[in-house]
Design an enzyme around this catalytic site. Structure first.
Site, PDB file in Angstrom:
ATOM      1  N   TYR A   1       0.973  -1.213  -0.155  1.00 46.28           N
ATOM      2  CA  TYR A   1       0.093  -0.012   0.003  1.00 46.28           C
ATOM      3  C   TYR A   1       0.785   1.421   0.114  1.00 46.28           C
ATOM      4  O   TYR A   1       0.684   2.159  -0.730  1.00 46.28           O
ATOM      5  CB  TYR A   1      -0.791  -0.032   1.252  1.00 46.28           C
ATOM      6  CG  TYR A   1      -1.811   1.145   1.488  1.00 46.28           C
ATOM      7  CD1 TYR A   1      -2.879   1.449   0.633  1.00 46.28           C
ATOM      8  CD2 TYR A   1      -1.616   1.866   2.551  1.00 46.28           C
ATOM      9  CE1 TYR A   1      -3.546   2.663   0.426  1.00 46.28           C
ATOM     10  CE2 TYR A   1      -2.586   3.257   2.674  1.00 46.28           C
ATOM     11  CZ  TYR A   1      -3.517   3.577   1.708  1.00 46.28           C
ATOM     12  OH  TYR A   1      -4.512   4.575   1.902  1.00 46.28           O
TER      13      TYR A   1
ATOM     14  N   LYS B   1       0.920   4.696  -2.445  1.00 38.22           N
ATOM     15  CA  LYS B   1       0.732   5.935  -1.973  1.00 38.22           C
ATOM     16  C   LYS B   1       1.928   6.864  -2.205  1.00 38.22           C
ATOM     17  O   LYS B   1       1.970   8.119  -2.483  1.00 38.22           O
ATOM     18  CB  LYS B   1       0.182   5.945  -0.270  1.00 38.22           C
ATOM     19  CG  LYS B   1      -0.984   5.403  -0.307  1.00 38.22           C
ATOM     20  CD  LYS B   1      -2.323   6.083  -1.021  1.00 38.22           C
ATOM     21  CE  LYS B   1      -3.181   5.529  -1.791  1.00 38.22           C
ATOM     22  NZ  LYS B   1      -4.097   6.494  -2.083  1.00 38.22           N
TER      23      LYS B   1
HETATM   24  N1  LIG Z   1      -9.913   6.339   5.314  1.00 36.17           N
HETATM   25  C1  LIG Z   1      -8.563   6.537   5.454  1.00 36.17           C
HETATM   26  O1  LIG Z   1      -8.096   6.563   6.600  1.00 36.17           O
HETATM   27  C2  LIG Z   1      -7.733   7.014   4.510  1.00 36.17           C
HETATM   28  C3  LIG Z   1      -6.383   7.543   4.861  1.00 36.17           C
HETATM   29  C4  LIG Z   1      -5.359   8.068   3.889  1.00 36.17           C
HETATM   30  C5  LIG Z   1      -5.575   8.080   2.645  1.00 36.17           C
HETATM   31  N2  LIG Z   1      -6.743   7.424   2.327  1.00 36.17           N
HETATM   32  C6  LIG Z   1      -6.976   7.361   0.793  1.00 36.17           C
HETATM   33  O2  LIG Z   1      -8.245   7.882   0.468  1.00 36.17           O
HETATM   34  C7  LIG Z   1      -8.975   7.441  -0.799  1.00 36.17           C
HETATM   35  C8  LIG Z   1     -10.330   7.043  -0.449  1.00 36.17           C
HETATM   36  O3  LIG Z   1     -10.369   5.923   0.176  1.00 36.17           O
HETATM   37  P1  LIG Z   1     -11.637   5.753   1.357  1.00 36.17           P
HETATM   38  O4  LIG Z   1     -11.227   6.029   2.729  1.00 36.17           O
HETATM   39  O5  LIG Z   1     -12.799   6.783   0.998  1.00 36.17           O
HETATM   40  O6  LIG Z   1     -11.987   4.276   1.006  1.00 36.17           O
HETATM   41  P2  LIG Z   1     -13.497   3.651   0.578  1.00 36.17           P
HETATM   42  O7  LIG Z   1     -14.618   4.025   1.611  1.00 36.17           O
HETATM   43  O8  LIG Z   1     -13.064   2.158   0.693  1.00 36.17           O
HETATM   44  O9  LIG Z   1     -13.407   4.130  -0.839  1.00 36.17           O
HETATM   45  C9  LIG Z   1     -12.708   3.749  -1.779  1.00 36.17           C
HETATM   46  C10 LIG Z   1     -13.223   4.096  -3.316  1.00 36.17           C
HETATM   47  O10 LIG Z   1     -12.170   3.368  -4.190  1.00 36.17           O
HETATM   48  C11 LIG Z   1     -13.095   3.144  -5.210  1.00 36.17           C
HETATM   49  N3  LIG Z   1     -12.331   1.714  -5.523  1.00 36.17           N
HETATM   50  C12 LIG Z   1     -11.948   0.737  -4.944  1.00 36.17           C
HETATM   51  N4  LIG Z   1     -11.346  -0.154  -6.071  1.00 36.17           N
HETATM   52  C13 LIG Z   1     -11.684   0.233  -7.115  1.00 36.17           C
HETATM   53  C14 LIG Z   1     -11.497  -0.474  -8.283  1.00 36.17           C
HETATM   54  N5  LIG Z   1     -10.990  -1.411  -8.580  1.00 36.17           N
HETATM   55  N6  LIG Z   1     -11.846   0.561  -9.600  1.00 36.17           N
HETATM   56  C15 LIG Z   1     -12.588   1.729  -9.365  1.00 36.17           C
HETATM   57  N7  LIG Z   1     -12.649   2.317  -8.175  1.00 36.17           N
HETATM   58  C16 LIG Z   1     -12.216   1.549  -6.998  1.00 36.17           C
HETATM   59  C17 LIG Z   1     -14.494   2.530  -4.653  1.00 36.17           C
HETATM   60  O11 LIG Z   1     -15.343   2.600  -5.678  1.00 36.17           O
HETATM   61  P3  LIG Z   1     -16.284   1.518  -5.986  1.00 36.17           P
HETATM   62  O12 LIG Z   1     -16.352   0.589  -4.926  1.00 36.17           O
HETATM   63  O13 LIG Z   1     -17.443   1.847  -6.888  1.00 36.17           O
HETATM   64  O14 LIG Z   1     -15.291   0.716  -7.085  1.00 36.17           O
HETATM   65  C18 LIG Z   1     -14.540   3.448  -3.405  1.00 36.17           C
HETATM   66  O15 LIG Z   1     -15.381   4.737  -3.896  1.00 36.17           O
HETATM   67  C19 LIG Z   1      -7.961   6.043  -1.156  1.00 36.17           C
HETATM   68  O16 LIG Z   1      -6.986   6.621  -2.116  1.00 36.17           O
HETATM   69  C20 LIG Z   1      -7.149   5.968   0.196  1.00 36.17           C
HETATM   70  O17 LIG Z   1      -5.852   5.401  -0.045  1.00 36.17           O
HETATM   71  C21 LIG Z   1      -7.807   7.211   3.142  1.00 36.17           C
END
Ligand SMILES: NC(=O)c1ccc[n+]([C@@H]2O[C@H](COP(=O)([O-])OP(=O)(O)OC[C@H]3O[C@@H](n4cnc5c(N)ncnc54)[C@H](OP(=O)(O)O)[C@@H]3O)[C@@H](O)[C@H]2O)c1
Length: 262
Positions: A155, A159
């Site tokens: 991961y 990132k």
């Molecule tokens: N939550 C945290 O603590 C955190 C911290 C730092 C960074 N981030 C970053 O924030 C971003 C959003 O994550 P989140 O926390 O909102 O997670 P989440 O709720 O699991 O959302 C992830 C999103 O990614 C999409 N996705 C996953 N696999 C995919 C694929 N194969 N093709 C197209 N879309 C895909 C999903 O859309 P579908 O299901 O429609 O495909 C979903 O909308 C990520 O880049 C993550 O690394 C999150």
């Protein structure tokens, strides 16, 4: 939050049509002026990403903001359809293709309307990238099954790639404002779907900075709206709007960025 600014159109890409339809209903209840559209785009399959980008390019003459948000975290070993390690393929390679295919439209928007933005979404988890390499290029088309904390190192490489690709984008295309977001830790599906041990890594590693579930998007939305003379292009921002102190030397290594770009 974006809908409250009454944009003409918002595309939501992804695989989950019903989740997107709920978001679209929400957008339409906030802004009657905004056309919201779902577009299938599976980041684990570059043909699907290419098709989605081509649909947007064919339909639109203007694209103001591209938010490169989709991501998966701490997945078991696996490969995308194109043979990339799953996280690197979904979180970085697919976004790089989407950005590459939409660069022309973004540059045209910047030229004609004075501004266009790309918001890559990274994470401070990039500190866990393999210390000797940052990104292990020889292993990108393997499942990388062997490291201690392997799923976190996989991961973290993706990132780190989101950040340094964003910095390289700014260096090569300064007419586009590229601002990189660390959304900060929050209990989205990304975290709630983890097993006990991995959840503890996230919770204990972020003990003083955990955000509410309704706050995880604040930072990246702030980057969409911050006036351009108040933002530093290519910078990584922590929530909300704070230039990051979390750089490792790999984040600033021009050779690593150049190699990633190539
Ligand atoms: N939550 C945290 O603590 C955190 C911290 C730092 C960074 N981030 C970053 O924030 C971003 C959003 O994550 P989140 O926390 O909102 O997670 P989440 O709720 O699991 O959302 C992830 C999103 O990614 C999409 N996705 C996953 N696999 C995919 C694929 N194969 N093709 C197209 N879309 C895909 C999903 O859309 P579908 O299901 O429609 O495909 C979903 O909308 C990520 O880049 C993550 O690394 C999150």
């Amino acid at each position: 939050m974006l809908a409250r600014r009454n944009p003409a159109k918002i595309y939501i890409t992804g695989r989950n049509k019903s989740a997107a339809q709920r978001a679209i209903a929400n957008i339409k209840s906030i802004s009657t002026h905004t056309d919201a559209v779902w577009l299938r785009c599976d980041h684990a399959n570059l043909a699907s990403v290419k098709e989605a980008a081509e649909v947007i390019s064919a339909r639109e003459s203007r694209l103001d903001v591209l938010m490169a948000n989709a991501g998966v975290m701490a997945q078991p070993p696996g490969l995308t359809k194109d043979g990339y390690e799953l996280q690197f393929g979904i979180n970085h390679v697919a976004h790089a293709l989407l950005i590459r295919k939409l660069l022309g439209l973004l540059r045209k928007t910047a030229e004609e309307h004075g501004e266009a933005r790309i918001i890559p979404v990274s994470s401070l988890a990039l500190v866990l990238a393999p210390p000797g390499h940052g990104i292990v290029f020889d292993d990108l088309k393997t499942t990388q099954p062997y490291w201690v904390l392997g799923k976190w190192q996989r991961y973290a490489q993706s990132k780190l790639a989101n950040l340094i690709y964003g910095r390289e984008l700014f260096r090569r295309y300064p007419e586009i404002l590229t601002l990189v977001a660390d959304p900060g830790p929050s209990n989205t599906g990304l975290v709630s779907s983890l097993g006990f041990f991995d959840k503890m890594i996230v919770y204990l590693g972020n003990i003083n900075r955990f955000l509410g579930i309704d706050q995880g998007h604040w930072n990246q939305v702030w980057l969409v709206g911050v006036p351009k003379d108040q933002a530093k292009p290519g910078e990584l921002y922590e929530p909300v709007g704070k230039p990051s102190q979390g750089y490792t030397h790999w984040c600033l290594d021009p050779q690593l960025a150049e190699r990633l770009w190539e």
